[in-house]
Write a protein that holds these residues in place. Sequence first.
Motif, PDB file in Angstrom:
ATOM      1  N   PRO A 435       0.835  -1.023   0.074  1.00  0.00           N
ATOM      2  CA  PRO A 435       0.133   0.097  -0.004  1.00  0.00           C
ATOM      3  C   PRO A 435       0.999   1.156   0.199  1.00  0.00           C
ATOM      4  O   PRO A 435       1.741   1.346   0.982  1.00  0.00           O
ATOM      5  CB  PRO A 435      -0.798   0.062   1.307  1.00  0.00           C
ATOM      6  N   THR A 436       0.674   2.360  -1.025  1.00  0.00           N
ATOM      7  CA  THR A 436       1.418   3.359  -1.164  1.00  0.00           C
ATOM      8  C   THR A 436       0.715   4.825  -1.042  1.00  0.00           C
ATOM      9  O   THR A 436      -0.447   4.505  -1.705  1.00  0.00           O
ATOM     10  CB  THR A 436       2.324   3.250  -2.528  1.00  0.00           C
ATOM     11  N   SER A 437       0.998   5.577  -0.304  1.00  0.00           N
ATOM     12  CA  SER A 437       0.425   6.662  -0.172  1.00  0.00           C
ATOM     13  C   SER A 437       1.205   7.756  -0.806  1.00  0.00           C
ATOM     14  O   SER A 437       2.396   7.778  -0.971  1.00  0.00           O
ATOM     15  CB  SER A 437       0.348   7.258   1.325  1.00  0.00           C
ATOM     16  N   VAL A 438       0.592   8.994  -1.335  1.00  0.00           N
ATOM     17  CA  VAL A 438       1.344  10.080  -1.863  1.00  0.00           C
ATOM     18  C   VAL A 438       1.094  11.220  -1.041  1.00  0.00           C
ATOM     19  O   VAL A 438       0.059  11.525  -0.269  1.00  0.00           O
ATOM     20  CB  VAL A 438       0.691  10.366  -3.246  1.00  0.00           C
ATOM     21  N   LEU A 439       2.198  11.973  -0.681  1.00  0.00           N
ATOM     22  CA  LEU A 439       2.312  13.121  -0.020  1.00  0.00           C
ATOM     23  C   LEU A 439       2.638  14.283  -0.658  1.00  0.00           C
ATOM     24  O   LEU A 439       3.632  14.055  -1.446  1.00  0.00           O
ATOM     25  CB  LEU A 439       3.123  13.000   1.263  1.00  0.00           C
ATOM     26  N   VAL A 440       2.061  15.385  -0.643  1.00  0.00           N
ATOM     27  CA  VAL A 440       2.560  16.640  -1.461  1.00  0.00           C
ATOM     28  C   VAL A 440       2.973  17.668  -0.690  1.00  0.00           C
ATOM     29  O   VAL A 440       2.105  18.018   0.225  1.00  0.00           O
ATOM     30  CB  VAL A 440       1.523  17.157  -2.393  1.00  0.00           C
ATOM     31  N   LEU A 441       3.974  18.167  -0.604  1.00  0.00           N
ATOM     32  CA  LEU A 441       4.882  18.993   0.358  1.00  0.00           C
ATOM     33  C   LEU A 441       5.022  20.411  -0.273  1.00  0.00           C
ATOM     34  O   LEU A 441       5.185  20.725  -1.801  1.00  0.00           O
ATOM     35  CB  LEU A 441       6.175  18.514   0.546  1.00  0.00           C
ATOM     36  N   HIS A 442       4.761  21.385   0.496  1.00  0.00           N
ATOM     37  CA  HIS A 442       4.601  22.850  -0.218  1.00  0.00           C
ATOM     38  C   HIS A 442       5.440  23.780   0.975  1.00  0.00           C
ATOM     39  O   HIS A 442       5.223  23.706   2.024  1.00  0.00           O
ATOM     40  CB  HIS A 442       3.288  23.463  -0.318  1.00  0.00           C
ATOM     41  N   CYS A 443       6.257  24.653   0.394  1.00  0.00           N
ATOM     42  CA  CYS A 443       6.897  25.836   0.982  1.00  0.00           C
ATOM     43  C   CYS A 443       7.335  26.847   0.371  1.00  0.00           C
ATOM     44  O   CYS A 443       6.796  26.990  -0.823  1.00  0.00           O
ATOM     45  CB  CYS A 443       8.330  25.086   1.836  1.00  0.00           C
ATOM     46  N   GLY A 504       0.076  17.877   2.174  1.00  0.00           N
ATOM     47  CA  GLY A 504      -1.313  17.235   1.971  1.00  0.00           C
ATOM     48  C   GLY A 504      -1.056  15.648   1.802  1.00  0.00           C
ATOM     49  O   GLY A 504      -0.453  15.397   0.849  1.00  0.00           O
ATOM     50  N   ALA A 505      -1.810  14.777   2.260  1.00  0.00           N
ATOM     51  CA  ALA A 505      -1.667  13.404   1.864  1.00  0.00           C
ATOM     52  C   ALA A 505      -2.908  12.514   1.570  1.00  0.00           C
ATOM     53  O   ALA A 505      -4.050  13.164   1.978  1.00  0.00           O
ATOM     54  CB  ALA A 505      -0.928  12.696   3.219  1.00  0.00           C
ATOM     55  N   ALA A 506      -2.621  11.656   0.726  1.00  0.00           N
ATOM     56  CA  ALA A 506      -3.899  10.704   0.385  1.00  0.00           C
ATOM     57  C   ALA A 506      -3.247   9.406   0.114  1.00  0.00           C
ATOM     58  O   ALA A 506      -2.095   9.257  -0.003  1.00  0.00           O
ATOM     59  CB  ALA A 506      -4.579  11.307  -0.921  1.00  0.00           C
ATOM     60  N   GLY A 507      -4.352   8.508   0.297  1.00  0.00           N
ATOM     61  CA  GLY A 507      -3.934   6.866  -0.032  1.00  0.00           C
ATOM     62  C   GLY A 507      -4.506   6.257   1.094  1.00  0.00           C
ATOM     63  O   GLY A 507      -5.382   6.580   1.942  1.00  0.00           O
ATOM     64  N   PRO A 508      -3.859   4.761   1.042  1.00  0.00           N
ATOM     65  CA  PRO A 508      -3.202   4.304  -0.018  1.00  0.00           C
ATOM     66  C   PRO A 508      -3.635   3.871  -1.157  1.00  0.00           C
ATOM     67  O   PRO A 508      -4.981   3.469  -1.301  1.00  0.00           O
ATOM     68  CB  PRO A 508      -2.494   3.327   0.821  1.00  0.00           C
ATOM     69  N   ALA A 509      -2.603   3.638  -2.173  1.00  0.00           N
ATOM     70  CA  ALA A 509      -2.829   2.930  -3.386  1.00  0.00           C
ATOM     71  C   ALA A 509      -2.412   1.805  -3.465  1.00  0.00           C
ATOM     72  O   ALA A 509      -1.426   1.331  -3.024  1.00  0.00           O
ATOM     73  CB  ALA A 509      -2.450   3.936  -4.629  1.00  0.00           C
ATOM     74  N   GLU A 510      -3.306   0.836  -4.226  1.00  0.00           N
ATOM     75  CA  GLU A 510      -2.980  -0.609  -4.325  1.00  0.00           C
ATOM     76  C   GLU A 510      -2.457  -0.735  -5.760  1.00  0.00           C
ATOM     77  O   GLU A 510      -3.188  -0.976  -6.551  1.00  0.00           O
ATOM     78  CB  GLU A 510      -3.847  -1.696  -4.022  1.00  0.00           C
ATOM     79  N   GLY A 511      -1.012  -0.531  -5.784  1.00  0.00           N
ATOM     80  CA  GLY A 511      -0.625  -0.946  -7.358  1.00  0.00           C
ATOM     81  C   GLY A 511      -0.272   0.498  -8.060  1.00  0.00           C
ATOM     82  O   GLY A 511      -0.922   1.453  -7.497  1.00  0.00           O
ATOM     83  N   VAL A 518      -4.639   9.079  -6.563  1.00  0.00           N
ATOM     84  CA  VAL A 518      -4.361   9.390  -5.092  1.00  0.00           C
ATOM     85  C   VAL A 518      -3.388  10.657  -4.897  1.00  0.00           C
ATOM     86  O   VAL A 518      -3.705  11.640  -4.174  1.00  0.00           O
ATOM     87  CB  VAL A 518      -3.483   8.287  -4.561  1.00  0.00           C
ATOM     88  N   HIS A 519      -2.778  10.899  -6.107  1.00  0.00           N
ATOM     89  CA  HIS A 519      -1.801  12.214  -6.207  1.00  0.00           C
ATOM     90  C   HIS A 519      -2.867  13.131  -6.344  1.00  0.00           C
ATOM     91  O   HIS A 519      -2.594  14.610  -5.628  1.00  0.00           O
ATOM     92  CB  HIS A 519      -0.888  12.169  -7.401  1.00  0.00           C
ATOM     93  N   ALA A 520      -3.760  13.224  -7.223  1.00  0.00           N
ATOM     94  CA  ALA A 520      -4.736  14.225  -7.395  1.00  0.00           C
ATOM     95  C   ALA A 520      -5.534  14.575  -5.949  1.00  0.00           C
ATOM     96  O   ALA A 520      -5.608  15.739  -5.396  1.00  0.00           O
ATOM     97  CB  ALA A 520      -5.854  14.060  -8.338  1.00  0.00           C
ATOM     98  N   GLU A 521      -5.666  13.527  -5.384  1.00  0.00           N
ATOM     99  CA  GLU A 521      -6.612  13.585  -3.792  1.00  0.00           C
ATOM    100  C   GLU A 521      -5.495  14.406  -2.936  1.00  0.00           C
ATOM    101  O   GLU A 521      -5.882  15.333  -2.279  1.00  0.00           O
ATOM    102  CB  GLU A 521      -6.818  12.301  -3.154  1.00  0.00           C
ATOM    103  N   ALA A 522      -4.255  14.140  -3.019  1.00  0.00           N
ATOM    104  CA  ALA A 522      -3.201  14.845  -2.060  1.00  0.00           C
ATOM    105  C   ALA A 522      -3.174  16.179  -2.181  1.00  0.00           C
ATOM    106  O   ALA A 522      -2.907  17.217  -1.488  1.00  0.00           O
ATOM    107  CB  ALA A 522      -1.969  14.093  -2.224  1.00  0.00           C
ATOM    108  N   LEU A 550     -15.084  19.124   0.096  1.00  0.00           N
ATOM    109  CA  LEU A 550     -16.006  20.250  -0.486  1.00  0.00           C
ATOM    110  C   LEU A 550     -14.957  21.340  -0.768  1.00  0.00           C
ATOM    111  O   LEU A 550     -15.026  22.269  -1.483  1.00  0.00           O
ATOM    112  CB  LEU A 550     -16.924  20.804   0.683  1.00  0.00           C
ATOM    113  N   LEU A 551     -13.648  21.445   0.140  1.00  0.00           N
ATOM    114  CA  LEU A 551     -12.876  22.565  -0.002  1.00  0.00           C
ATOM    115  C   LEU A 551     -11.710  22.434  -0.952  1.00  0.00           C
ATOM    116  O   LEU A 551     -10.894  23.275  -1.196  1.00  0.00           O
ATOM    117  CB  LEU A 551     -12.312  22.898   1.442  1.00  0.00           C
ATOM    118  N   GLY A 552     -11.529  21.175  -1.187  1.00  0.00           N
ATOM    119  CA  GLY A 552     -10.241  20.909  -2.045  1.00  0.00           C
ATOM    120  C   GLY A 552     -10.352  21.460  -3.257  1.00  0.00           C
ATOM    121  O   GLY A 552      -8.893  21.558  -3.777  1.00  0.00           O
TER     122      GLY A 552
END
Length: 652
Positions: A435-443, A504-511, A518-522, A550-552
Amino acid sequence: MATARPRTPAPQAPGDTVAASLWHLLDLLGRQAPAESFAGAAAAAREAGAGPAELARVEEATEAALGIRRTLDQHRRREAELSALFDTAGDLAALSDLDAVLRAIVRRARLLLRTDVAYLTLNDPAEGDTFMRVTDGSTSAKFQLLRLGMGEGLGGLVAQTARPYASADYRADTRFKHTATIDAGVGEEGLRGILGVPLRVGSRVIGVLYAADRTPRDFAPDQIALLASLADHAAVAIDSARLLEETRAALVELNAATATARAQSEAMRRAAETHDRLTDLVLRGGDVSDLAAEIAALLDGGLVVQDADGTELARVGAESATAPARGVAASRASGHAVAVDGVWVSAVLAGPEPLGSIALSGRPDLTDSDRRLFERAGLDTALLLLLRRSVAEAEDRVRGELLDDLLTAAHTTDPRRAGRLCLRARRLGVDLAEPTSVLVLHCEPELRTRLATEAARHARILRGLAGPQGGHVVLLAPTAAPGPLAERLAADLGRAVGAPVTCGAAGPAEGPARLPAVHAEALRCLRALTVLGRGGQGASLTDLGFVGVLLGDHTDVDGIDGYVQRVLGPVIDYDTRRGTELVRTLDAYFEAGASLSRAKDALHVHVNTVVQRLDRTARLLGPDWNSPDRALELQLALRLTRLRRSPGTGPA
């Protein structure tokens, strides 16, 4: 003195007075009789009745005998002097210490000339004068410390002209330039008759040899010649002793230089061998820990290796985990290892670029050779860090390319391409079957490169991927709980870059097929965190619930504030004016499922208080505040208010 011959019988012929006197004179010469004994020959001839002519012949013979005796005395004295000079030369040749040579010269001069005092001065080219070096028979401290300017006094004149001078009575002798200092010293010593001869080496005068009496004395030419001969021997002995001392000093220096060269050669050999060992270790694929262990063992101390940001890369036998910052700065400025508070620090540089530092503890008394060895270890550390950086950059490029391919939608419809992506990931140590999650980092944009580097380092630890993507930094990590990981990464990376980092994080993705979605959700989660004013924090869409959905996409902060004010405005304004807790009570009521008893327990108040507050709320919001539609709006406004606060602060 020669052995006296047996007396030869005088002729017995009557009247042979002259012959008898001659035989008597010869007998006296043979016996080395005193000079006054020779007058007896003429007296004996006169008593024997010799005539005037015979007496004259006897007196002439007596004068001739006395002349012969004086000549023999001179020869014997000269022979004794030459023998003494010969002995002196032998004695001087046997001496090797300059002070012993000088003392022997002065003592022998005093004995040969039978004077009260003998002394020796040496020229001082630096001061332009001559100074008292050795005395024998002297009792005056002032005299023993005299310095004579060139041309001053008898000694200064001898030193200047390189000619012998004698004075029967120096005090009254006006031929010499008298000074108060010289006269005071000579007067305190009580010297009258003084003889000085130059000490010459070739044409160079190195000093003056003196013989002096405390009574007036005329020095005969043969005495002057004797002292001059002794001075010549003395000058040669002095020069030989000086050369011997210089040779000895040169030998000592040569031995010291040889020892130093040998030590330096040994240090260079050891440094070269060490450098070869460390370089070989680096080229064979050793890591920073291996290199640190080797250096610590070589220098018998504790070692800490840090990168340019101060992050510890390796530590061996050291208590402190950091190198003194001022030590790193000083070493970088000087290009050499420096000691700070008992710790040796060497900056690790690639030209002017700092790569890190190494700190050696437990060796405050580091020798020069070990210090150079420590500095050379810094070069090997720089080589290893450069290799690591090159490998990491190449690996990051490969990882970045894989990340780009995984986050595009092109592979989702091509199973063969998806399989190839999984194979590429496994080669990099990433298992996309987990199971792989995607995390998007911003600074801030200027810190994005630094953030990408730190994110890549964390990704390697997590066995994931990281790289820049669309103005953000994206990190893939094998985890089924992206929310806690996002919260932890936001804090850790924020400290690393020195500025807030939102995750912002989302997941996990199976495969890999699900990763673009999942990247779009993150990304939507990141936008929701920004809209909610939670910059510098981390969360997943699951943590935000339906509000995040709603806010995404398009909602902004002004829209949220306007909505909350429209729905809850009268109650918020009432609480602000009166200091009441109507909003908190309303939130607790809905959280308790519209149960008054559970709400009063959550608020720790009486149930009547809850009823009174809700009545006040009804008057402010209208009688239909608890209808399904109005209740949904109120709960959404309350949830938005709560989410805009920091996590863990409780109901608004």
